[in-house]
Scaffold this motif. Structure first.
Motif, PDB file in Angstrom:
ATOM      1  N   PRO A 150       0.969  -1.008   0.219  1.00  0.00           N
ATOM      2  CA  PRO A 150       0.226   0.001  -0.022  1.00  0.00           C
ATOM      3  C   PRO A 150       1.026   1.346   0.024  1.00  0.00           C
ATOM      4  O   PRO A 150       1.859   1.094   0.435  1.00  0.00           O
ATOM      5  CB  PRO A 150      -0.872   0.027   1.317  1.00  0.00           C
ATOM      6  CG  PRO A 150      -0.761  -1.423   1.753  1.00  0.00           C
ATOM      7  CD  PRO A 150       0.635  -2.216   1.296  1.00  0.00           C
ATOM      8  N   MET A 151       0.401   2.327  -0.648  1.00  0.00           N
ATOM      9  CA  MET A 151       1.179   3.683  -0.487  1.00  0.00           C
ATOM     10  C   MET A 151       1.141   3.911   0.920  1.00  0.00           C
ATOM     11  O   MET A 151       0.492   3.825   1.779  1.00  0.00           O
ATOM     12  CB  MET A 151       0.334   4.559  -1.270  1.00  0.00           C
ATOM     13  CG  MET A 151       0.776   6.144  -1.515  1.00  0.00           C
ATOM     14  SD  MET A 151      -0.079   7.197  -2.527  1.00  0.00           S
ATOM     15  CE  MET A 151      -1.632   6.999  -2.089  1.00  0.00           C
ATOM     16  N   GLY A 152       2.437   4.594   1.096  1.00  0.00           N
ATOM     17  CA  GLY A 152       2.742   5.215   2.375  1.00  0.00           C
ATOM     18  C   GLY A 152       3.153   4.109   3.481  1.00  0.00           C
ATOM     19  O   GLY A 152       3.548   4.550   4.579  1.00  0.00           O
ATOM     20  N   THR A 153       3.572   2.995   3.011  1.00  0.00           N
ATOM     21  CA  THR A 153       3.899   1.915   3.623  1.00  0.00           C
ATOM     22  C   THR A 153       5.526   2.156   4.277  1.00  0.00           C
ATOM     23  O   THR A 153       6.229   2.860   3.636  1.00  0.00           O
ATOM     24  CB  THR A 153       3.931   0.556   3.311  1.00  0.00           C
ATOM     25  OG1 THR A 153       2.649   0.107   2.753  1.00  0.00           O
ATOM     26  CG2 THR A 153       4.454  -0.608   4.131  1.00  0.00           C
ATOM     27  N   ARG A 154       5.758   2.115   5.639  1.00  0.00           N
ATOM     28  CA  ARG A 154       7.000   2.308   6.262  1.00  0.00           C
ATOM     29  C   ARG A 154       7.957   1.363   6.314  1.00  0.00           C
ATOM     30  O   ARG A 154       7.595  -0.002   6.241  1.00  0.00           O
ATOM     31  CB  ARG A 154       6.606   3.199   7.614  1.00  0.00           C
ATOM     32  CG  ARG A 154       5.416   4.082   7.870  1.00  0.00           C
ATOM     33  CD  ARG A 154       5.875   5.340   7.132  1.00  0.00           C
ATOM     34  NE  ARG A 154       7.218   5.944   7.647  1.00  0.00           N
ATOM     35  CZ  ARG A 154       8.023   6.960   6.971  1.00  0.00           C
ATOM     36  NH1 ARG A 154       7.601   7.489   5.708  1.00  0.00           N
ATOM     37  NH2 ARG A 154       8.889   7.554   7.532  1.00  0.00           N
ATOM     38  N   THR A 155       9.343   1.816   6.467  1.00  0.00           N
ATOM     39  CA  THR A 155      10.228   0.691   6.657  1.00  0.00           C
ATOM     40  C   THR A 155      10.051  -0.427   7.662  1.00  0.00           C
ATOM     41  O   THR A 155      10.161  -1.606   7.468  1.00  0.00           O
ATOM     42  CB  THR A 155      11.808   1.253   6.934  1.00  0.00           C
ATOM     43  OG1 THR A 155      11.644   1.809   8.123  1.00  0.00           O
ATOM     44  CG2 THR A 155      11.771   2.321   5.912  1.00  0.00           C
ATOM     45  N   GLU A 156       9.407  -0.007   8.614  1.00  0.00           N
ATOM     46  CA  GLU A 156       9.111  -1.206  10.012  1.00  0.00           C
ATOM     47  C   GLU A 156       8.123  -2.067   9.392  1.00  0.00           C
ATOM     48  O   GLU A 156       8.143  -3.090  10.139  1.00  0.00           O
ATOM     49  CB  GLU A 156       8.825  -0.456  11.149  1.00  0.00           C
ATOM     50  CG  GLU A 156       7.593   0.187  11.044  1.00  0.00           C
ATOM     51  CD  GLU A 156       7.881   1.854  10.814  1.00  0.00           C
ATOM     52  OE1 GLU A 156       6.904   2.530  11.094  1.00  0.00           O
ATOM     53  OE2 GLU A 156       9.124   2.283  10.256  1.00  0.00           O
ATOM     54  N   GLN A 157       7.499  -1.797   8.467  1.00  0.00           N
ATOM     55  CA  GLN A 157       6.110  -2.538   7.924  1.00  0.00           C
ATOM     56  C   GLN A 157       6.473  -3.482   6.836  1.00  0.00           C
ATOM     57  O   GLN A 157       5.884  -4.261   6.303  1.00  0.00           O
ATOM     58  CB  GLN A 157       5.070  -1.780   7.705  1.00  0.00           C
ATOM     59  CG  GLN A 157       4.558  -0.757   8.872  1.00  0.00           C
ATOM     60  CD  GLN A 157       3.357   0.084   8.301  1.00  0.00           C
ATOM     61  OE1 GLN A 157       3.642   0.881   7.285  1.00  0.00           O
ATOM     62  NE2 GLN A 157       2.547   0.471   9.042  1.00  0.00           N
ATOM     63  N   LEU A 244      14.675   1.693   0.121  1.00  0.00           N
ATOM     64  CA  LEU A 244      14.295   1.745  -0.968  1.00  0.00           C
ATOM     65  C   LEU A 244      13.019   1.527  -1.601  1.00  0.00           C
ATOM     66  O   LEU A 244      12.215   2.304  -2.368  1.00  0.00           O
ATOM     67  CB  LEU A 244      15.060   0.868  -2.106  1.00  0.00           C
ATOM     68  CG  LEU A 244      16.783   1.376  -1.682  1.00  0.00           C
ATOM     69  CD1 LEU A 244      17.545   0.053  -2.752  1.00  0.00           C
ATOM     70  CD2 LEU A 244      17.206   2.882  -2.381  1.00  0.00           C
ATOM     71  N   VAL A 245      12.444   0.596  -0.705  1.00  0.00           N
ATOM     72  CA  VAL A 245      11.026   0.341  -1.227  1.00  0.00           C
ATOM     73  C   VAL A 245       9.969   1.308  -0.371  1.00  0.00           C
ATOM     74  O   VAL A 245       9.310   1.807  -1.144  1.00  0.00           O
ATOM     75  CB  VAL A 245      10.649  -1.012  -0.415  1.00  0.00           C
ATOM     76  CG1 VAL A 245       9.034  -1.502  -0.580  1.00  0.00           C
ATOM     77  CG2 VAL A 245      11.649  -2.255  -1.197  1.00  0.00           C
ATOM     78  N   SER A 251       4.387   7.645  -2.949  1.00  0.00           N
ATOM     79  CA  SER A 251       3.299   8.336  -3.621  1.00  0.00           C
ATOM     80  C   SER A 251       2.158   7.474  -4.493  1.00  0.00           C
ATOM     81  O   SER A 251       1.580   7.844  -5.260  1.00  0.00           O
ATOM     82  CB  SER A 251       3.619   9.573  -4.331  1.00  0.00           C
ATOM     83  OG  SER A 251       4.563   9.073  -5.400  1.00  0.00           O
ATOM     84  N   ARG A 252       2.604   6.057  -4.256  1.00  0.00           N
ATOM     85  CA  ARG A 252       1.731   5.364  -5.330  1.00  0.00           C
ATOM     86  C   ARG A 252       1.827   3.765  -4.552  1.00  0.00           C
ATOM     87  O   ARG A 252       2.605   3.521  -3.669  1.00  0.00           O
ATOM     88  CB  ARG A 252       2.612   5.198  -6.410  1.00  0.00           C
ATOM     89  CG  ARG A 252       3.883   4.590  -6.179  1.00  0.00           C
ATOM     90  CD  ARG A 252       4.600   4.186  -7.661  1.00  0.00           C
ATOM     91  NE  ARG A 252       5.133   5.653  -8.256  1.00  0.00           N
ATOM     92  CZ  ARG A 252       5.788   5.536  -9.487  1.00  0.00           C
ATOM     93  NH1 ARG A 252       6.101   4.445 -10.241  1.00  0.00           N
ATOM     94  NH2 ARG A 252       6.084   6.668  -9.960  1.00  0.00           N
ATOM     95  N   HIS A 253       0.748   3.207  -4.816  1.00  0.00           N
ATOM     96  CA  HIS A 253       0.744   1.741  -4.428  1.00  0.00           C
ATOM     97  C   HIS A 253       1.611   0.822  -5.418  1.00  0.00           C
ATOM     98  O   HIS A 253       1.867   1.174  -6.385  1.00  0.00           O
ATOM     99  CB  HIS A 253      -0.626   1.267  -4.771  1.00  0.00           C
ATOM    100  CG  HIS A 253      -1.900   2.035  -3.857  1.00  0.00           C
ATOM    101  ND1 HIS A 253      -1.892   1.996  -2.658  1.00  0.00           N
ATOM    102  CD2 HIS A 253      -2.818   2.742  -4.296  1.00  0.00           C
ATOM    103  CE1 HIS A 253      -2.955   2.612  -1.994  1.00  0.00           C
ATOM    104  NE2 HIS A 253      -3.406   3.070  -3.080  1.00  0.00           N
ATOM    105  N   VAL A 254       2.330  -0.024  -4.846  1.00  0.00           N
ATOM    106  CA  VAL A 254       3.381  -0.890  -5.473  1.00  0.00           C
ATOM    107  C   VAL A 254       2.752  -2.185  -5.718  1.00  0.00           C
ATOM    108  O   VAL A 254       2.304  -3.011  -4.992  1.00  0.00           O
ATOM    109  CB  VAL A 254       4.623  -0.944  -4.633  1.00  0.00           C
ATOM    110  CG1 VAL A 254       5.488  -2.005  -5.439  1.00  0.00           C
ATOM    111  CG2 VAL A 254       5.186   0.214  -4.365  1.00  0.00           C
TER     112      VAL A 254
END
Length: 340
Positions: A150-157, A244-245, A251-254
């Protein structure tokens, strides 16, 4: 788990490969392609892991010898290929060689470009180029493949979103880069098809060598049969794979099957050598005022591989030869206009 794709159609045929890279078994009853597996990872991963255990335990059926020469890229094409430049000392060196200062933001915000992904090269496919004057170069890298993020996912997730890792030869045409970057719109012609290792692996295959979202092994590069470099991939990596991810997900869903590259592996300790010709040429220019090492010529070969602590190949090798490309349409045109 180790996965590969045989040359078949545009998206290959998924196989499971043994840990020692000697044998394999078809996975088409579980997932016909790696992209299918990534799209349905929660459903198919347990069955693929079961098949992998059976293969390594010697109880799988219809086993055949693994031949990396018959492999396409694990993902023969992908919805997205984004390559970073995580080894910032490499970037700093590039800019220093041409007398350009490096913005401080390069140490805190990753560089990244979106590359060609509609057709990757297999690990033993030739690098085709129409002209040696383009400045043909190899770049030894590591890449990860993700599921849906999902857009906005943080490194710890991001622990559970990085599903596979591969090696990369991110082919570059160095002498086409200055004009392209001069336009202020990024790489295009200077970044042709990349090649990936025969095998993609799940992170657990690296055991204790996968931590902090980095691969802690040396990446070995040979040019024309001679050792060119073996820098340590876990050292001097300014941005790890989670960062990097996170960068591309800002700003986008991956989408599942997205490939993210590390950029050229590089160490501050130059005794380890380099993973691309441009870096060696930069060091020569800094030391002697002029680069001496040439870019690749037709007939040159490059081999990129990574070994575990016991000297066993982890991903198999990328081994490619540079060949001259002649446009088939040009040949036909010459035939049509040949004097009678």
């Amino acid at each position: 788990m180790k996965l590969a794709s045989l040359h078949q159609g545009r998206d290959g045929q998924l196989i499971v490969v043994s840990r020692d890279l000697t044998k394999a078994v078809h996975a088409h009853d579980i997932a016909p392609t790696l992209q299918f597996a990534l799209d349905n990872w929660e459903q198919v991963e347990p069955d693929l892991q079961h098949l992998y255990r059976n293969l390594n335990d010697g109880v799988a059926h219809d086993v055949f010898p693994f031949n990396p020469h018959g492999c396409a890229s694990p993902l023969p094409r992908a919805y997205q290929w984004a390559d970073g430049s995580a080894y910032v000392n490499h970037v700093e060196l590039v800019r220093k060689a041409r007398g350009a200062a490096m913005p401080e933001s390069f140490w805190t915000d990753p560089l990244m470009y979106q590359g060609m992904s509609d057709g990757f090269l297999g690990p033993y496919q030739d690098i085709q180029a129409a002209d040696e004057a383009w400045g043909i170069d190899f770049e030894g890298e590591i890449a990860v493949i993700t599921d849906d993020i999902p857009m906005g996912t943080r490194t710890e997730q991001l622990h559970d979103h990085i599903k596979l890792l591969m090696l990369v030869n991110d082919v570059s045409l160095r002498n086409l880069i200055p004009n392209e970057l001069g336009k202020g719109f990024g790489f295009f012609q200077s970044k042709p098809a990349s090649a990936f290792s025969p095998v993609a692996i799940t992170p657990d295959e690296l055991n204790d060598s996968w931590y902090d979202f980095k691969v802690h092994h040396r990446l070995t590069v040979h040019l024309n049969g001679e050792l060119f470099g073996q820098p340590h991939a876990g050292t001097d990596m300014t941005f790890n794979f989670a960062e990097l991810v996170q960068h591309i997900a800002k700003s986008r869903h991956v989408g599942a099957g997205t490939i993210i590259g590390s950029g050229t592996v590089s160490n501050l300790d130059r005794t380890s050598g380099s993973c691309c010709l441009a870096e060696r040429r930069m060091l020569e220019a800094i030391e002697n005022g002029i680069p001496v090492t040439p870019f690749m010529k037709f007939g040159d070969t490059v081999k990129i591989e990574m070994f575990d602590d016991d000297g066993r190949s982890i991903f198999g090798a990328i081994e490619q030869k540079v060949v001259k490309y002649t446009n088939v349409y040009d040949k036909q045109d010459l035939e049509r206009h040949k004097p009678v």
